[in-house]
Motif scaffolding. Structure first.
Motif, PDB file in Angstrom:
ATOM      1  N   GLU A 121      92.347 145.952  41.358  1.00 58.34           N
ATOM      2  CA  GLU A 121      92.608 144.695  40.657  1.00 58.34           C
ATOM      3  C   GLU A 121      91.277 143.997  40.391  1.00 58.34           C
ATOM      4  N   PHE A 122      91.069 143.578  39.157  1.00 57.08           N
ATOM      5  CA  PHE A 122      89.798 142.939  38.795  1.00 57.08           C
ATOM      6  C   PHE A 122      89.932 141.434  38.617  1.00 57.08           C
ATOM      7  N   LEU A 123      91.096 140.868  38.953  1.00 57.82           N
ATOM      8  CA  LEU A 123      91.247 139.427  38.718  1.00 57.82           C
ATOM      9  C   LEU A 123      90.281 138.633  39.589  1.00 57.82           C
ATOM     10  N   ALA A 124      89.860 137.499  39.087  1.00 59.06           N
ATOM     11  CA  ALA A 124      89.031 136.597  39.888  1.00 59.06           C
ATOM     12  C   ALA A 124      89.877 135.389  40.263  1.00 59.06           C
ATOM     13  N   GLU A 125      89.635 134.843  41.441  1.00 63.09           N
ATOM     14  CA  GLU A 125      90.403 133.680  41.860  1.00 63.09           C
ATOM     15  C   GLU A 125      90.060 132.480  40.980  1.00 63.09           C
ATOM     16  N   GLY A 126      91.039 131.642  40.782  1.00 64.05           N
ATOM     17  CA  GLY A 126      90.825 130.467  39.931  1.00 64.05           C
ATOM     18  C   GLY A 126      91.184 130.770  38.484  1.00 64.05           C
ATOM     19  N   SER A 128      84.680 152.672  40.970  1.00 62.23           N
ATOM     20  CA  SER A 128      84.447 151.690  39.899  1.00 62.23           C
ATOM     21  C   SER A 128      84.652 150.278  40.413  1.00 62.23           C
ATOM     22  N   LYS A 129      85.649 150.104  41.247  1.00 63.79           N
ATOM     23  CA  LYS A 129      85.942 148.763  41.747  1.00 63.79           C
ATOM     24  C   LYS A 129      84.789 148.257  42.627  1.00 63.79           C
ATOM     25  N   LEU A 130      84.342 149.109  43.543  1.00 55.11           N
ATOM     26  CA  LEU A 130      83.236 148.696  44.415  1.00 55.11           C
ATOM     27  C   LEU A 130      81.996 148.396  43.582  1.00 55.11           C
ATOM     28  N   LEU A 172      75.762 134.316  34.815  1.00 54.85           N
ATOM     29  CA  LEU A 172      74.320 134.107  34.994  1.00 54.85           C
ATOM     30  C   LEU A 172      74.043 132.696  35.504  1.00 54.85           C
ATOM     31  N   ASN A 173      75.036 132.083  36.146  1.00 55.88           N
ATOM     32  CA  ASN A 173      74.818 130.732  36.660  1.00 55.88           C
ATOM     33  C   ASN A 173      74.173 130.796  38.039  1.00 55.88           C
ATOM     34  N   ALA A 174      72.971 130.234  38.128  1.00 56.45           N
ATOM     35  CA  ALA A 174      72.330 130.168  39.440  1.00 56.45           C
ATOM     36  C   ALA A 174      73.196 129.291  40.341  1.00 56.45           C
ATOM     37  N   SER A 175      73.242 129.631  41.606  1.00 58.33           N
ATOM     38  CA  SER A 175      74.092 128.872  42.523  1.00 58.33           C
ATOM     39  C   SER A 175      73.505 128.935  43.916  1.00 58.33           C
ATOM     40  N   VAL A 176      74.146 128.185  44.795  1.00 63.00           N
ATOM     41  CA  VAL A 176      73.714 128.187  46.189  1.00 63.00           C
ATOM     42  C   VAL A 176      74.041 129.535  46.850  1.00 63.00           C
ATOM     43  N   ALA A 210      85.279 125.062  48.875  1.00 65.80           N
ATOM     44  CA  ALA A 210      85.814 126.354  48.414  1.00 65.80           C
ATOM     45  C   ALA A 210      84.677 127.203  47.844  1.00 65.80           C
ATOM     46  N   PHE A 211      84.874 128.518  47.780  1.00 72.57           N
ATOM     47  CA  PHE A 211      83.766 129.389  47.347  1.00 72.57           C
ATOM     48  C   PHE A 211      83.514 129.315  45.851  1.00 72.57           C
ATOM     49  N   LYS A 212      84.467 128.757  45.109  1.00 75.53           N
ATOM     50  CA  LYS A 212      84.286 128.478  43.684  1.00 75.53           C
ATOM     51  C   LYS A 212      85.338 127.452  43.290  1.00 75.53           C
ATOM     52  N   LYS A 213      85.259 126.954  42.056  1.00 77.77           N
ATOM     53  CA  LYS A 213      86.230 125.939  41.663  1.00 77.77           C
ATOM     54  C   LYS A 213      87.608 126.556  41.410  1.00 77.77           C
ATOM     55  N   GLY A 272      73.822 122.157  44.131  1.00 77.09           N
ATOM     56  CA  GLY A 272      73.812 123.603  44.384  1.00 77.09           C
ATOM     57  C   GLY A 272      74.528 124.400  43.313  1.00 77.09           C
ATOM     58  N   ARG A 273      75.023 123.712  42.268  1.00 80.76           N
ATOM     59  CA  ARG A 273      75.753 124.429  41.208  1.00 80.76           C
ATOM     60  C   ARG A 273      75.269 124.040  39.824  1.00 80.76           C
ATOM     61  N   ASN A 274      74.307 123.138  39.752  1.00 82.86           N
ATOM     62  CA  ASN A 274      73.787 122.687  38.460  1.00 82.86           C
ATOM     63  C   ASN A 274      74.881 122.189  37.521  1.00 82.86           C
TER      64      ASN A 274
HETATM   65  C1  UDX Z   1      85.421 138.733  42.145  1.00 78.93           C
HETATM   66  C2  UDX Z   1      85.366 139.546  40.838  1.00 78.93           C
HETATM   67  O1  UDX Z   1      84.886 138.711  39.778  1.00 78.93           O
HETATM   68  C3  UDX Z   1      86.745 140.086  40.495  1.00 78.93           C
HETATM   69  O2  UDX Z   1      86.672 140.912  39.348  1.00 78.93           O
HETATM   70  C4  UDX Z   1      87.264 140.891  41.679  1.00 78.93           C
HETATM   71  O3  UDX Z   1      88.574 141.360  41.415  1.00 78.93           O
HETATM   72  C5  UDX Z   1      87.260 140.055  42.946  1.00 78.93           C
HETATM   73  O4  UDX Z   1      85.943 139.541  43.184  1.00 78.93           O
HETATM   74  P1  UDX Z   1      86.200 136.290  42.812  1.00 78.93           P
HETATM   75  O5  UDX Z   1      85.453 136.564  44.077  1.00 78.93           O
HETATM   76  O6  UDX Z   1      87.594 135.782  42.893  1.00 78.93           O
HETATM   77  O7  UDX Z   1      86.255 137.614  41.918  1.00 78.93           O
HETATM   78  O8  UDX Z   1      85.387 135.200  41.938  1.00 78.93           O
HETATM   79  P2  UDX Z   1      84.081 135.292  41.012  1.00 78.93           P
HETATM   80  O9  UDX Z   1      84.341 134.476  39.803  1.00 78.93           O
HETATM   81  O10 UDX Z   1      83.648 136.676  40.772  1.00 78.93           O
HETATM   82  O11 UDX Z   1      82.977 134.514  41.865  1.00 78.93           O
HETATM   83  C6  UDX Z   1      82.413 135.060  43.036  1.00 78.93           C
HETATM   84  C7  UDX Z   1      81.318 134.165  43.547  1.00 78.93           C
HETATM   85  O12 UDX Z   1      80.199 134.203  42.677  1.00 78.93           O
HETATM   86  C8  UDX Z   1      81.716 132.684  43.641  1.00 78.93           C
HETATM   87  O13 UDX Z   1      81.189 132.140  44.819  1.00 78.93           O
HETATM   88  C9  UDX Z   1      81.069 132.067  42.422  1.00 78.93           C
HETATM   89  O14 UDX Z   1      80.798 130.701  42.575  1.00 78.93           O
HETATM   90  C10 UDX Z   1      79.789 132.880  42.336  1.00 78.93           C
HETATM   91  N1  UDX Z   1      79.200 132.886  40.988  1.00 78.93           N
HETATM   92  C11 UDX Z   1      79.879 133.437  39.950  1.00 78.93           C
HETATM   93  C12 UDX Z   1      77.917 132.358  40.790  1.00 78.93           C
HETATM   94  O15 UDX Z   1      77.294 131.882  41.734  1.00 78.93           O
HETATM   95  N2  UDX Z   1      77.367 132.403  39.537  1.00 78.93           N
HETATM   96  C13 UDX Z   1      78.036 132.952  38.474  1.00 78.93           C
HETATM   97  O16 UDX Z   1      77.461 132.956  37.372  1.00 78.93           O
HETATM   98  C14 UDX Z   1      79.324 133.475  38.685  1.00 78.93           C
END
Ligand code: UDX
Ligand code: UDX
Ligand code: ADP
Length: 486
Positions: free
Chosen positions: A162-167, A220-222, A267-271, A338-341, A456-458
């Motif tokens: 599964e390639f879905l991303a959370e959020g 491929s997934k890894l 390509l978003n720089a982050s913490v 949370a690890f992302k929005k 930390g997220r610009n």
């Molecule tokens: C990821 C993969 O994107 C998804 O395909 C896979 O199925 C599961 O792992 P996920 O971890 O849910 O998904 O979120 P993702 O959007 O990939 O973000 C991962 C982390 O990277 C987050 O902490 C996010 O904030 C960070 N991130 C992402 C950045 O710091 N900069 C970016 O440009 C993108």
């Protein structure tokens, strides 16, 4: 095998729940049941408050629940009934024994496989949904075949990562870049791939359903996750160089992203990156490479995690360094946990390491996140971390911190303004949209002076914040010394 009519998914988590809800929505003639041992999780799936926060998910669940989508703890019954069984259980990093800290812990997977074998009286397609190490299908195949009492029952194992991303799970499931299905290159293997492909074909265009052999699909997934994480570590490493030279990482990333060979996304720089997948999958890849003697390849991928740890470490140093080398006794507001929005998930969130780094320097933290509950934050901050996980903890911090220490130094607020009031600094840890709309004049007025912002997220408007009077530090942005020269 006849066209499948019953699907059962073992594991009602972030992957299993939304994926099955989408299959049920798009395939009204298929009966989909999601099972889990965790009763409270299943109860939540059957309630008005789902166990995970995911935009748009509730609407999808509501449209199908009780019609062709069911949630149950009766794992054995529903697995026995199914034609296709998805296995979407957790595969955390092994905590002890051989491969500790790197290899995937397949105990949940093996438990699920043994259960499938023991209850099956009809042949089934078994689908690996959770990310697993390469060649898991082979191991699981053995468990299934040797534990099933009925010799006529056949198991065909597929890998369908599964390639879905959370959020963005619902968007990703509705309109996936691709669906990848790996199977054995035998007649029955190809038939199983076709059966699963026919499920996705209800809504995914044929050219986006990719077929591969089992091992290619697993790898491929890894690799997809490793390469995505590598992009973030690459841009984060450049953010450090930008700060040192006066370049702006967003301008650099924009310029890079317009090269069609590189592309603009991710390509978003982050913490630092977090989430349940990136670190775990890279560690897993590293372990696999080491196991087959590819040390250089293992080191290459491991460096992606090292840069991620370095970035979190750097952020803490930036906070402490710019606040006159001490945060002892100072209140620091943490915006976002949370690890992302758009998710309430905190697995491997960089906020944990940043908070630990600041607590180690005796700061007092006041945390606000719109989706993460107080007990989750306290649990995360008092949970042991392992040396292999985070070899570069800031300031030689010794973790775990005791719950007492966390209770003494951390408070959680349900209001961002309260979290910031009286603080010396605020740190943005998650890119929640609502943070952009905060009333920063009000926040500034309520803070101790000088008032610092560490983005930390610009995501904030740094010029505007400076005009209010804040001292602003942001990742990969020209810092105060460069601004003063301008
Ligand atoms: C990821 C993969 O994107 C998804 O395909 C896979 O199925 C599961 O792992 P996920 O971890 O849910 O998904 O979120 P993702 O959007 O990939 O973000 C991962 C982390 O990277 C987050 O902490 C996010 O904030 C960070 N991130 C992402 C950045 O710091 N900069 C970016 O440009 C993108
Ligand atoms: C490169 C940049 O592409 C270009 O933008 C810059 O201005 C100069 O450097 P160049 O070195 O001419 O251009 O060729 P490029 O097509 O980038 O290939 C560089 C090397 O990478 C070659 O040896 C090529 O064979 C190799 N390569 C490229 C691969 O091994 N695999 C690929 O997928 C692509
Ligand atoms: P992911 O993010 O991969 O979806 P989660 O940890 O959110 O992972 O979900 C995995 C789910 O699998 C958990 O709810 C857990 O209770 C469930 N689970 C693990 N092993 C089994 C099993 N043998 N039978 C049923 N459910 C299981």
């Amino acid at each position: 095998m006849a066209k499948p009519t019953r699907i059962c998914c073992i594991g009602a988590g972030y992957v299993g729940g939304p994926t099955m809800a989408m299959i049920a929505l798009k395939c009204p003639e298929i009966i989909v049941t999601v099972v889990d041992l965790n009763e409270s999780r299943i109860n939540a799936w059957n309630s008005e408050t789902l166990p995970i926060y995911e935009p748009g998910l509730f609407e999808v669940v509501k449209a199908c629940r009780g019609k062709n989508l069911f949630f149950s703890t009766d794992c054995r019954y529903h697995v026995a009934q199914a034609d296709i069984v998805f296995v979407s259980v957790n595969t955390p990093t092994k905590m002890s024994g051989v491969g500790a800290g790197k290899a995937a812990d397949l105990a949940y997977w093996e438990g699920a496989a043994r259960m499938i074998a023991s209850v099956s009286t009809s042949s089934k397609i078994i689908v690996e949904k959770s990310t697993v190490p390469v060649k898991t299908a082979e191991a699981i195949g053995k468990v299934l075949r040797r534990n099933c009492p009925h010799p006529d029952v056949q198991f065909e194992i597929l890998s369908n990562p599964e390639f879905l991303a959370e959020g963005t799970a619902i968007q990703d499931l509705t309109n996936p870049d691709r669906v990848l299905i790996g199977g054995k290159e035998t007649e029955s293997g190809r038939a199983a791939v076709a059966a699963l492909a026919s499920v996705y074909a209800h809504w995914v265009p044929a050219e986006r359903i990719l077929c591969a052999n089992l091992w290619s699909a697993e790898l491929s997934k890894l690799t997809a996750n490793a390469m995505l994480a590598q992009r973030i570590s690459s841009v984060n490493s450049i953010s450090a160089l930008c700060e040192a030279t006066g370049a702006d990482v967003q301008q650099v990333a924009h310029a890079l992203g317009t090269d069609s060979r590189i592309g603009p996304k991710f390509l978003n720089a982050s913490v630092g990156f977090g989430g349940s997948c990136f670190q775990k999958d890279i560690l897993n890849l590293v372990y696999i490479c080491e196991s087959v003697g590819l040390k250089r390849v293992a080191d290459y991928w491991h460096s992606v995690i090292q840069i991620n740890d370095y970035q979190k470490h750097r952020f803490v140093e930036m906070v402490i360094g710019s606040m006159f080398n001490t945060v002892s006794g100072k209140k620091i507001a943490i915006l976002g946990f949370a690890f992302k929005k758009d998710t309430g998930d905190t697995r491997e969130t960089p906020a944990i390491d940043v908070c630990h780094g600041l607590i180690a320097d005796d700061a007092r933290l006041s945390i606000y996140d719109p989706q993460v509950q107080q007990d989750q934050i306290f649990r995360d901050l008092s949970m042991p971390k392992f040396q292999w996980d985070h070899p570069m903890l800031p300031n030689g911090a010794q973790v775990p911190f005791s719950s007492r220490e966390i209770d003494r130094t951390v408070s959680v607020s349900s209001d961002p303004y309260k979290a910031c009031a009286g603080s010396h600094a605020l740190c943005v840890m998650t890119e929640w949209d609502e943070f952009k709309a905060l009333d920063f004049d009000r926040i500034f007025a309520s803070m101790s002076k000088p008032a610092f912002v560490f983005d930390g997220r610009n995501i904030l408007d740094h010029e505007r914040l400076r005009s209010i009077g804040f001292i602003v530090y942001a990742l990969g942005k020209p810092l105060e010394p460069f601004l003063q020269k301008q």
